[in-house]
Design a protein around this motif. Structure first.
Motif, PDB file in Angstrom:
ATOM      1  N   ASP A   1      -0.777  -6.203 -22.499  1.00 28.47           N
ATOM      2  CA  ASP A   1      -1.449  -5.128 -21.098  1.00 28.47           C
ATOM      3  C   ASP A   1      -1.885  -3.731 -21.670  1.00 28.47           C
ATOM      4  OD1 ASP A   1      -0.557  -6.991 -19.424  1.00 28.47           O
ATOM      5  OD2 ASP A   1       0.936  -6.095 -18.463  1.00 28.47           O
ATOM      6  N   MET A   2      -3.138  -3.436 -21.546  1.00 28.26           N
ATOM      7  CA  MET A   2      -3.511  -2.223 -21.962  1.00 28.26           C
ATOM      8  C   MET A   2      -2.925  -1.171 -21.419  1.00 28.26           C
ATOM      9  SD  MET A   2      -7.711  -3.050 -22.440  1.00 28.26           S
ATOM     10  CE  MET A   2      -8.093  -4.741 -22.787  1.00 28.26           C
ATOM     11  N   PRO A   3      -2.763   0.135 -22.186  1.00 27.46           N
ATOM     12  CA  PRO A   3      -2.273   1.262 -21.131  1.00 27.46           C
ATOM     13  C   PRO A   3      -3.049   1.525 -20.037  1.00 27.46           C
ATOM     14  CG  PRO A   3      -2.749   1.877 -23.469  1.00 27.46           C
ATOM     15  CD  PRO A   3      -3.317   0.403 -23.474  1.00 27.46           C
ATOM     16  N   GLY A   4      -2.366   1.819 -19.166  1.00 26.81           N
ATOM     17  CA  GLY A   4      -2.849   2.012 -17.616  1.00 26.81           C
ATOM     18  C   GLY A   4      -3.020   0.709 -16.809  1.00 26.81           C
ATOM     19  N   TYR A   5      -2.590  -0.311 -17.445  1.00 31.17           N
ATOM     20  CA  TYR A   5      -2.814  -1.766 -16.580  1.00 31.17           C
ATOM     21  C   TYR A   5      -1.530  -2.532 -16.678  1.00 31.17           C
ATOM     22  CZ  TYR A   5      -7.642  -0.674 -17.115  1.00 31.17           C
ATOM     23  OH  TYR A   5      -8.651  -0.178 -17.065  1.00 31.17           O
TER      24      TYR A   5
ATOM     25  N   LYS B   1       1.682   4.107 -17.296  1.00 28.38           N
ATOM     26  CA  LYS B   1       0.698   4.766 -16.339  1.00 28.38           C
ATOM     27  C   LYS B   1       0.829   5.996 -16.085  1.00 28.38           C
ATOM     28  CE  LYS B   1      -0.071   0.324 -13.934  1.00 28.38           C
ATOM     29  NZ  LYS B   1       1.133  -0.411 -14.387  1.00 28.38           N
ATOM     30  N   TYR B   2       0.151   6.971 -16.298  1.00 31.81           N
ATOM     31  CA  TYR B   2       0.647   8.474 -16.059  1.00 31.81           C
ATOM     32  C   TYR B   2      -0.518   9.085 -15.837  1.00 31.81           C
ATOM     33  CZ  TYR B   2      -0.242   8.991 -21.078  1.00 31.81           C
ATOM     34  OH  TYR B   2      -0.769   8.987 -22.194  1.00 31.81           O
TER      35      TYR B   2
ATOM     36  N   PRO C   1       3.523   4.074  -6.551  1.00 30.36           N
ATOM     37  CA  PRO C   1       2.756   5.400  -6.785  1.00 30.36           C
ATOM     38  C   PRO C   1       2.009   5.620  -7.960  1.00 30.36           C
ATOM     39  CG  PRO C   1       5.213   5.606  -5.757  1.00 30.36           C
ATOM     40  CD  PRO C   1       4.967   4.448  -5.948  1.00 30.36           C
ATOM     41  N   ALA C   2       2.807   5.264  -9.227  1.00 36.72           N
ATOM     42  CA  ALA C   2       1.919   5.302 -10.391  1.00 36.72           C
ATOM     43  C   ALA C   2       0.762   4.528 -10.600  1.00 36.72           C
ATOM     44  CB  ALA C   2       2.893   5.143 -11.461  1.00 36.72           C
TER      45      ALA C   2
END
Length: 276
Positions: free
Chosen positions: A61-65, A70-71, A188-189
């Motif tokens: 899973d790519m960062p943000g996915y 996720k931040y 929320p994230a």
């Protein structure tokens, strides 16, 4: 997630924690599967399981996915993901794996290869983001006003995400699949991350490499659903024509998520290509 799809390993990157997994005998030929937006490696679950009998299959899973970090303030652009993919291949010790990429995973794989020295034995591009123009009017609206949409109440946000996911074309996604694909975006994230990734997905990252597709010298297969409502099938013909020796496989009646609409046909096409 349900369907026992779990990424049980982590890699700490400059973009945050990357969740990944590998299946199949480590001695088998390696293949890496890349997802796109707003997806995760979950979209590859059925194909990955089928390929694992004859390949060492890596998913992430790519960062943000998906299950990865996720931040706020996170960079998740195609530029950053392309650099990270080349880095991740080094971390895995994969010198020349086969690569299968869907949606903007295609741009990530192409950027890693053309700009960052990542080497592949062969490359399959499945309904990919690679040619201008891309991004539907809805996609551009969400990206251009991400701060506004990020303030939607949770229930309205969830409805928007589910309807957006369901708009991919083809025969229509089962409700349980839509729910699984939407789930990472609903806490929320995830709500913030959903709009953040759209805002950062700028066409300049494919414009930067589009004129270089003629430099590709490895075997390339282009697969496309004929009823893709997000990236029309004419892109498949254009992309195959731009890459020397590329082969084209059209999947009749499939939408943008061909992994769901034509699982058996896509797996058969990929397995034949990978095992040549």
């Amino acid at each position: 997630m349900n369907d026992t799809w779990t990424l049980d390993r982590t890699y700490e990157s400059a973009l945050g924690t990357v969740r990944w997994a590998a299946s199949g005998d480590p001695a088998l030929p390696p293949v890496v599967l890349l997802h796109g937006t707003p997806w995760s490696s979950y979209t590859w679950r059925n194909v990955a399981r089928s390929l694992a009998g004859r390949h060492r299959v890596h998913v992430w899973d790519m960062p943000g996915y998906g299950a990865s970090a996720k931040y706020e303030g996170q960079e998740v652009s195609l530029r950053a993901q392309g650099e990270l993919f080349a880095e991740l291949l080094d971390h895995w010790g994969l010198e020349q794996p086969a690569v299968v990429a869907h949606d903007f995973g295609g741009a990530v794989a192409l950027r890693a290869h053309l700009l960052h020295g990542a080497r592949y034995s062969r490359l399959a591009l499945v309904d990919v983001v690679a040619l201008a123009p891309w991004g539907s009017p809805t996609y551009r609206l969400l990206g251009g006003h991400s701060e506004v949409f990020a303030q939607l109440p949770p229930a309205l946000h969830a409805a928007l995400v589910r309807e957006y996911i369901s708009s991919v074309g083809g025969p229509g996604l089962p409700g349980d699949v839509v729910a699984q694909l939407a789930e990472p975006w609903l806490d929320p994230a995830g709500r913030s991350a959903f709009y953040r990734q759209i805002a950062q997905n700028d066409q300049r990252w494919t414009d930067e490499i589009e004129q270089r597709y003629g430099e590709l010298t490895l075997p390339v297969l282009v697969c496309w659903g004929t009823d893709d409502a997000w990236i029309p099938v004419d892109r498949a013909h254009r992309l195959a024509a731009a890459i020397p020796g590329a082969r084209l496989r059209l999947l009749d009646g499939a939408g943008h998520l061909v992994q769901e609409d034509a699982t058996a046909e896509l797996t058969e096409a990929l397995a034949g290509f990978l095992e040549e």
